[in-house]
Design a protein around this motif. Structure first.
Motif, PDB file in Angstrom:
ATOM      1  N   VAL A  54       0.852  -1.193   0.000  1.00 54.56           N
ATOM      2  CA  VAL A  54       0.000   0.000   0.000  1.00 54.56           C
ATOM      3  C   VAL A  54       0.888   1.243   0.000  1.00 54.56           C
ATOM      4  CG1 VAL A  54      -1.717   1.306   1.292  1.00 54.56           C
ATOM      5  CG2 VAL A  54      -1.886  -1.175   1.169  1.00 54.56           C
ATOM      6  N   ILE A  55       0.618   2.140  -0.963  1.00 55.20           N
ATOM      7  CA  ILE A  55       1.386   3.392  -1.054  1.00 55.20           C
ATOM      8  C   ILE A  55       0.471   4.614  -1.136  1.00 55.20           C
ATOM      9  CG2 ILE A  55       3.524   2.416  -1.994  1.00 55.20           C
ATOM     10  CD1 ILE A  55       1.227   4.100  -4.348  1.00 55.20           C
ATOM     11  N   GLY A  56      -0.842   4.376  -1.198  1.00 57.91           N
ATOM     12  CA  GLY A  56      -1.807   5.473  -1.288  1.00 57.91           C
ATOM     13  C   GLY A  56      -2.715   5.523  -0.080  1.00 57.91           C
ATOM     14  N   THR A  57      -3.320   6.680   0.145  1.00 55.62           N
ATOM     15  CA  THR A  57      -4.195   6.865   1.301  1.00 55.62           C
ATOM     16  C   THR A  57      -5.497   6.073   1.197  1.00 55.62           C
ATOM     17  OG1 THR A  57      -5.161   8.846   0.311  1.00 55.62           O
ATOM     18  CG2 THR A  57      -3.306   9.164   1.831  1.00 55.62           C
ATOM     19  N   LYS A  58      -5.837   5.597   0.006  1.00 55.08           N
ATOM     20  CA  LYS A  58      -7.075   4.817  -0.169  1.00 55.08           C
ATOM     21  C   LYS A  58      -6.767   3.376  -0.564  1.00 55.08           C
ATOM     22  CE  LYS A  58      -9.926   8.785  -1.169  1.00 55.08           C
ATOM     23  NZ  LYS A  58     -10.805   9.470  -2.087  1.00 55.08           N
ATOM     24  N   GLY A  59      -5.622   2.885  -0.132  1.00 54.69           N
ATOM     25  CA  GLY A  59      -5.262   1.492  -0.378  1.00 54.69           C
ATOM     26  C   GLY A  59      -4.624   1.208  -1.720  1.00 54.69           C
ATOM     27  N   GLN A  60      -4.280   2.220  -2.477  1.00 55.27           N
ATOM     28  CA  GLN A  60      -3.660   2.013  -3.786  1.00 55.27           C
ATOM     29  C   GLN A  60      -2.300   1.308  -3.608  1.00 55.27           C
ATOM     30  OE1 GLN A  60      -4.666   5.076  -2.614  1.00 55.27           O
ATOM     31  NE2 GLN A  60      -5.540   6.299  -4.254  1.00 55.27           N
ATOM     32  N   THR A  61      -2.013   0.408  -4.548  1.00 49.44           N
ATOM     33  CA  THR A  61      -0.757  -0.339  -4.490  1.00 49.44           C
ATOM     34  C   THR A  61       0.131  -0.108  -5.709  1.00 49.44           C
ATOM     35  OG1 THR A  61      -1.850  -2.246  -5.471  1.00 49.44           O
ATOM     36  CG2 THR A  61      -1.745  -2.171  -3.054  1.00 49.44           C
ATOM     37  N   SER A  62      -0.325   0.693  -6.643  1.00 52.96           N
ATOM     38  CA  SER A  62       0.453   0.967  -7.850  1.00 52.96           C
ATOM     39  C   SER A  62       0.729   2.460  -7.987  1.00 52.96           C
ATOM     40  CB  SER A  62      -0.294   0.487  -9.093  1.00 52.96           C
ATOM     41  OG  SER A  62      -0.486  -0.901  -9.051  1.00 52.96           O
ATOM     42  N   VAL A  63       1.750   2.773  -8.756  1.00 54.99           N
ATOM     43  CA  VAL A  63       2.112   4.163  -9.045  1.00 54.99           C
ATOM     44  C   VAL A  63       1.981   4.390 -10.540  1.00 54.99           C
ATOM     45  CG1 VAL A  63       3.972   5.875  -9.031  1.00 54.99           C
ATOM     46  CG2 VAL A  63       3.750   4.297  -7.126  1.00 54.99           C
ATOM     47  N   LYS A  64       1.347   5.487 -10.908  1.00 58.73           N
ATOM     48  CA  LYS A  64       1.273   5.906 -12.309  1.00 58.73           C
ATOM     49  C   LYS A  64       2.156   7.136 -12.455  1.00 58.73           C
ATOM     50  CE  LYS A  64      -1.913   7.431 -15.909  1.00 58.73           C
ATOM     51  NZ  LYS A  64      -3.335   7.625 -16.239  1.00 58.73           N
ATOM     52  N   VAL A  65       3.093   7.057 -13.389  1.00 58.27           N
ATOM     53  CA  VAL A  65       3.995   8.174 -13.669  1.00 58.27           C
ATOM     54  C   VAL A  65       3.780   8.570 -15.119  1.00 58.27           C
ATOM     55  CG1 VAL A  65       6.402   8.958 -13.687  1.00 58.27           C
ATOM     56  CG2 VAL A  65       5.690   7.198 -12.045  1.00 58.27           C
ATOM     57  N   VAL A  66       3.560   9.842 -15.375  1.00 63.09           N
ATOM     58  CA  VAL A  66       3.402  10.338 -16.738  1.00 63.09           C
ATOM     59  C   VAL A  66       4.669  11.107 -17.096  1.00 63.09           C
ATOM     60  CG1 VAL A  66       2.031  11.767 -18.308  1.00 63.09           C
ATOM     61  CG2 VAL A  66       0.899  10.479 -16.476  1.00 63.09           C
ATOM     62  N   VAL A  67       5.280  10.714 -18.221  1.00 62.26           N
ATOM     63  CA  VAL A  67       6.520  11.346 -18.676  1.00 62.26           C
ATOM     64  C   VAL A  67       6.353  11.819 -20.109  1.00 62.26           C
ATOM     65  CG1 VAL A  67       7.993   9.949 -17.162  1.00 62.26           C
ATOM     66  CG2 VAL A  67       7.519   9.155 -19.458  1.00 62.26           C
ATOM     67  N   ASP A  68       7.141  12.829 -20.476  1.00 64.87           N
ATOM     68  CA  ASP A  68       7.117  13.261 -21.874  1.00 64.87           C
ATOM     69  C   ASP A  68       8.108  12.420 -22.670  1.00 64.87           C
ATOM     70  OD1 ASP A  68       9.692  14.363 -21.499  1.00 64.87           O
ATOM     71  OD2 ASP A  68       8.948  16.415 -21.386  1.00 64.87           O
ATOM     72  N   LYS A  69       8.168  12.658 -23.969  1.00 64.31           N
ATOM     73  CA  LYS A  69       9.011  11.833 -24.836  1.00 64.31           C
ATOM     74  C   LYS A  69      10.500  12.000 -24.538  1.00 64.31           C
ATOM     75  CE  LYS A  69       9.048  15.097 -28.667  1.00 64.31           C
ATOM     76  NZ  LYS A  69       8.724  15.295 -30.072  1.00 64.31           N
ATOM     77  N   ASN A  70      10.872  13.041 -23.789  1.00 65.29           N
ATOM     78  CA  ASN A  70      12.261  13.245 -23.398  1.00 65.29           C
ATOM     79  C   ASN A  70      12.572  12.654 -22.028  1.00 65.29           C
ATOM     80  OD1 ASN A  70      12.958  14.737 -25.736  1.00 65.29           O
ATOM     81  ND2 ASN A  70      11.871  16.481 -24.871  1.00 65.29           N
ATOM     82  N   GLY A  71      11.564  12.048 -21.383  1.00 69.49           N
ATOM     83  CA  GLY A  71      11.781  11.423 -20.087  1.00 69.49           C
ATOM     84  C   GLY A  71      11.542  12.331 -18.900  1.00 69.49           C
ATOM     85  N   ASN A  72      11.051  13.543 -19.130  1.00 68.06           N
ATOM     86  CA  ASN A  72      10.752  14.451 -18.023  1.00 68.06           C
ATOM     87  C   ASN A  72       9.451  14.025 -17.365  1.00 68.06           C
ATOM     88  OD1 ASN A  72      12.957  16.321 -18.513  1.00 68.06           O
ATOM     89  ND2 ASN A  72      11.818  16.893 -20.345  1.00 68.06           N
ATOM     90  N   ILE A  73       9.449  13.937 -16.035  1.00 69.19           N
ATOM     91  CA  ILE A  73       8.257  13.532 -15.307  1.00 69.19           C
ATOM     92  C   ILE A  73       7.274  14.693 -15.257  1.00 69.19           C
ATOM     93  CG2 ILE A  73       7.365  12.803 -13.066  1.00 69.19           C
ATOM     94  CD1 ILE A  73      10.054  11.385 -12.628  1.00 69.19           C
ATOM     95  N   TRP A  74       6.034  14.433 -15.675  1.00 68.89           N
ATOM     96  CA  TRP A  74       4.972  15.431 -15.597  1.00 68.89           C
ATOM     97  C   TRP A  74       4.214  15.304 -14.300  1.00 68.89           C
ATOM     98  CZ3 TRP A  74       2.269  15.341 -21.071  1.00 68.89           C
ATOM     99  CH2 TRP A  74       3.130  15.895 -22.010  1.00 68.89           C
ATOM    100  N   THR A  75       3.890  14.065 -13.904  1.00 72.21           N
ATOM    101  CA  THR A  75       3.146  13.835 -12.663  1.00 72.21           C
ATOM    102  C   THR A  75       3.313  12.391 -12.238  1.00 72.21           C
ATOM    103  OG1 THR A  75       1.019  14.148 -11.552  1.00 72.21           O
ATOM    104  CG2 THR A  75       0.950  13.253 -13.775  1.00 72.21           C
ATOM    105  N   ALA A  76       3.026  12.134 -10.982  1.00 69.98           N
ATOM    106  CA  ALA A  76       3.029  10.766 -10.455  1.00 69.98           C
ATOM    107  C   ALA A  76       2.031  10.703  -9.315  1.00 69.98           C
ATOM    108  CB  ALA A  76       4.410  10.387  -9.962  1.00 69.98           C
ATOM    109  N   TYR A  77       1.271   9.610  -9.270  1.00 68.99           N
ATOM    110  CA  TYR A  77       0.282   9.458  -8.201  1.00 68.99           C
ATOM    111  C   TYR A  77      -0.096   7.984  -8.058  1.00 68.99           C
ATOM    112  CZ  TYR A  77      -2.656   9.881 -12.384  1.00 68.99           C
ATOM    113  OH  TYR A  77      -3.195   9.736 -13.633  1.00 68.99           O
ATOM    114  N   PRO A  78      -0.627   7.616  -6.880  1.00 76.47           N
ATOM    115  CA  PRO A  78      -1.024   6.227  -6.658  1.00 76.47           C
ATOM    116  C   PRO A  78      -2.306   5.879  -7.415  1.00 76.47           C
ATOM    117  CG  PRO A  78      -0.977   7.476  -4.573  1.00 76.47           C
ATOM    118  CD  PRO A  78      -0.746   8.430  -5.682  1.00 76.47           C
ATOM    119  N   VAL A  79      -2.380   4.632  -7.864  1.00 74.15           N
ATOM    120  CA  VAL A  79      -3.573   4.106  -8.520  1.00 74.15           C
ATOM    121  C   VAL A  79      -3.810   2.688  -8.017  1.00 74.15           C
ATOM    122  CG1 VAL A  79      -3.392   5.497 -10.619  1.00 74.15           C
ATOM    123  CG2 VAL A  79      -2.238   3.299 -10.522  1.00 74.15           C
ATOM    124  N   LYS A  80      -5.036   2.195  -8.196  1.00 70.25           N
ATOM    125  CA  LYS A  80      -5.360   0.821  -7.763  1.00 70.25           C
ATOM    126  C   LYS A  80      -4.898  -0.179  -8.788  1.00 70.25           C
ATOM    127  CE  LYS A  80      -8.709   1.554  -4.398  1.00 70.25           C
ATOM    128  NZ  LYS A  80      -9.005   0.805  -3.269  1.00 70.25           N
TER     129      LYS A  80
END
Length: 80
Positions: A54-80
């Motif tokens: 568990v890594i999220g406040t609502k029991g989420q166990t996965s992380v979603k990371v959105v990156v651009d084509k150059n590898g720059n991280i736009w956002t990251a947050y927990p998902v189920k």
């Protein structure tokens, strides 16, 4: 800086930015990471990684990371 202060969005179970950063790095380096297109955008990708704990406040166990084509991280947050 990624943090967990948003009220209506998925949040990490910590507000410590160093722990969040470590989790994102772990997710990106994981052999379990799944790389997918980010919607219809050819300029970004989403990486979803099951962290097997568990890594999220609502029991989420996965992380979603959105990156651009150059590898720059736009956002990251927990998902189920």
């Amino acid at each position: 800086m990624m943090n967990s202060t948003a009220k209506k969005y998925a949040k990490f179970d910590t507000n410590d930015p160093l722990i969040v950063k470590d989790r994102v790095i772990e997710a990106l380096r994981s052999p379990n990471a799944t790389f997918l297109p980010n919607g219809s955008s050819s300029n970004s990708y989403q990486i979803i990684t099951d962290m097997n704990r568990v890594i999220g406040t609502k029991g989420q166990t996965s992380v979603k990371v959105v990156v651009d084509k150059n590898g720059n991280i736009w956002t990251a947050y927990p998902v189920k």
